[in-house]
Design an enzyme around this catalytic site. Structure first.
Site, short mmCIF file in Angstrom:
data_model
loop_
_atom_site.label_atom_id
_atom_site.label_comp_id
_atom_site.label_asym_id
_atom_site.label_seq_id
_atom_site.Cartn_x
_atom_site.Cartn_y
_atom_site.Cartn_z
N GLY A 171 -7.39 -3.02 42.67
CA GLY A 171 -7.57 -4.46 42.78
C GLY A 171 -6.21 -5.13 42.81
N ILE A 173 -4.23 -6.00 40.35
CA ILE A 173 -3.26 -5.37 39.44
C ILE A 173 -2.82 -4.03 39.99
CG2 ILE A 173 -2.90 -4.44 37.13
CD1 ILE A 173 -4.90 -6.55 36.11
N ARG A 193 -13.50 1.56 44.82
CA ARG A 193 -14.84 1.47 45.39
C ARG A 193 -14.78 1.22 46.89
NH1 ARG A 193 -17.71 -3.02 41.81
NH2 ARG A 193 -15.62 -3.90 42.08
N ILE A 253 -4.18 1.18 31.37
CA ILE A 253 -3.90 -0.23 31.15
C ILE A 253 -5.15 -1.07 31.42
CG2 ILE A 253 -1.42 -0.06 31.61
CD1 ILE A 253 -1.97 -1.13 34.45
N ARG A 255 -9.20 -0.60 29.91
CA ARG A 255 -9.91 -0.74 28.65
C ARG A 255 -10.00 0.63 28.00
NH1 ARG A 255 -9.05 -5.42 28.95
NH2 ARG A 255 -10.49 -7.18 28.72
N GLU A 284 -9.73 -1.21 18.82
CA GLU A 284 -8.34 -1.69 18.70
C GLU A 284 -8.20 -2.52 17.42
OE1 GLU A 284 -7.32 -2.01 23.48
OE2 GLU A 284 -7.69 -3.83 22.34
N HIS A 303 -2.18 -3.25 23.15
CA HIS A 303 -2.84 -4.08 24.16
C HIS A 303 -1.98 -5.30 24.51
CE1 HIS A 303 -7.06 -5.20 25.86
NE2 HIS A 303 -6.09 -5.55 26.69
N ILE A 304 -0.79 -5.02 25.02
CA ILE A 304 0.19 -6.08 25.29
C ILE A 304 0.41 -6.31 26.79
CG2 ILE A 304 1.41 -5.88 23.10
CD1 ILE A 304 3.46 -4.08 24.50
N GLY A 305 -0.55 -5.85 27.60
CA GLY A 305 -0.39 -5.99 29.04
C GLY A 305 -0.15 -7.42 29.50
#
Length: 339
Positions: A171, A173, A193, A253, A255, A284, A303-305
């Protein structure tokens, strides 16, 4: 100016600002204090505490909900108590914490903020890949350790330049990860997909793998950039890890629940794959006695993306634009459609 900001220029033709329900201001899960003034330009902010203390008066005012760090929790009881609610604006891309079909049954729109987070999340993906390949965390520990007397000449990492990167989920990202990887002269494979347009593939030098198995077998680094859905829950398990090279690294990166963590522990312990670098886990944070935390061939970040000054501001701006678009009957920049 990005298209998704345009609706913010439209002011509702009402003297009283529409009510916006938020979890709280500040704290662990609350709206960032630096963003409060931005929200107050357009909305009357109502915290969950205020709402619960005075439902009868405030439920008439609330037109929208702003979700930050998955709060406030949206359930049937809350939806039934907000008869004039029009839109739930999620700050971030992932909406696995929202029951989209339930929300849609109340005639309420859901939006997210994909434009705001793509660069920062792609950056963290590259950072994790580089840190793992060059053993940066381990190297830092050696450098600062009181026991270190010399640096070993045979302490080696791997080069990213020229290596093969497999991106699962191409996608916005994933595509920005590919753009960055191209600058490292990486061979880029991707599984999605739907196949990207030929000109988009050529722009980053990416090759489509219709079968994920082909990507797993060929890649030196496998990066997960998919949404968490029932179809992607534990998408990467024992079988998929065994298809990867023993010298390969898994990077997540997306879930945490996209990966079967028990299978990952086993793969890292047994040398099925070389290493892993995770910005996300499930739950988390992990319990402090979790097996993943005891391994040396893994990097885990909290989880600092999207945790940059710039990205968080853009997320709030995009959420505001989405809300105003719904309330003003305009085209919604980032609507999430239930599948």
């Amino acid at each position: 100016m990005p298209q998704w900001r345009d609706p913010a220029n439209h002011v509702m033709a009402k003297q009283e600002q529409p009510g916006l329900l938020i979890h709280e201001i500040g704290g662990v899960d609350g709206v960032l204090e630096g963003h409060v003034e931005l929200l107050k330009k357009h909305f009357h902010l109502i915290t969950m505490k205020e709402f619960l203390e005075n439902k009868k008066r405030l439920n008439e005012k609330i037109r929208s909900v702003f979700i930050h760090e998955c709060k406030p929790v949206i359930d049937r009881e809350l939806l039934q108590s907000l008869p004039h609610l029009k839109v739930i604006a999620n700050s971030g891309v992932g909406v696995d914490h929202l029951d989209l079909k339930l929300i849609a049954s109340f005639g309420i729109k859901v939006t997210n903020t994909p434009h705001a987070v793509s660069d920062s999340t792609a950056d963290i993906g590259m950072a994790l890949m580089l840190a793992s390949a060059r053993r940066l965390v381990e190297g830092c520990q050696i450098s600062v350790s009181p026991q270190t007397e010399h640096f070993a000449a045979d302490w080696l990492g791997d080069e990213v330049t020229g290596a093969t990167l497999g991106i699962i989920g191409m996608g916005s990202i994933g595509y920005k990860v590919a753009k960055r990887a191209k600058a490292f002269e990486m061979k880029i494979l991707y599984h999605n997909r739907n196949q990207r347009k030929e000109e988009e593939e050529k722009a980053v030098g990416a090759c489509y793998c219709e079968k994920m198995e082909d990507l797993l077998q060929q890649s030196d680094f496998v990066m997960l950039v998919v949404n968490l859905t029932p179809q992607t829950f534990r998408f990467i398990g024992k079988r998929e890890l065994e298809l990867m090279k023993p010298s390969a690294t898994l990077i997540n990166i997306s879930r945490g629940a996209v990966v079967d963590q028990d299978a990952l522990v086993e793969a890292l312990q047994n040398g099925t794959i070389k290493a892993a670098a995770l910005d996300v886990t499930y739950p988390e944070p992990l319990p402090r006695d979790h097996s993943l935390l005891k391994l040396k061939n893994i990097i885990i970040t909290p989880h600092i993306g999207t945790a940059t000054v710039q990205a968080t501001r853009k997320m709030t701006e995009e959420a505001v634009a989405n809300i105003l678009a719904v309330l003003n009957g305009l085209t919604i920049p980032s609507e999430v459609i239930p599948i």
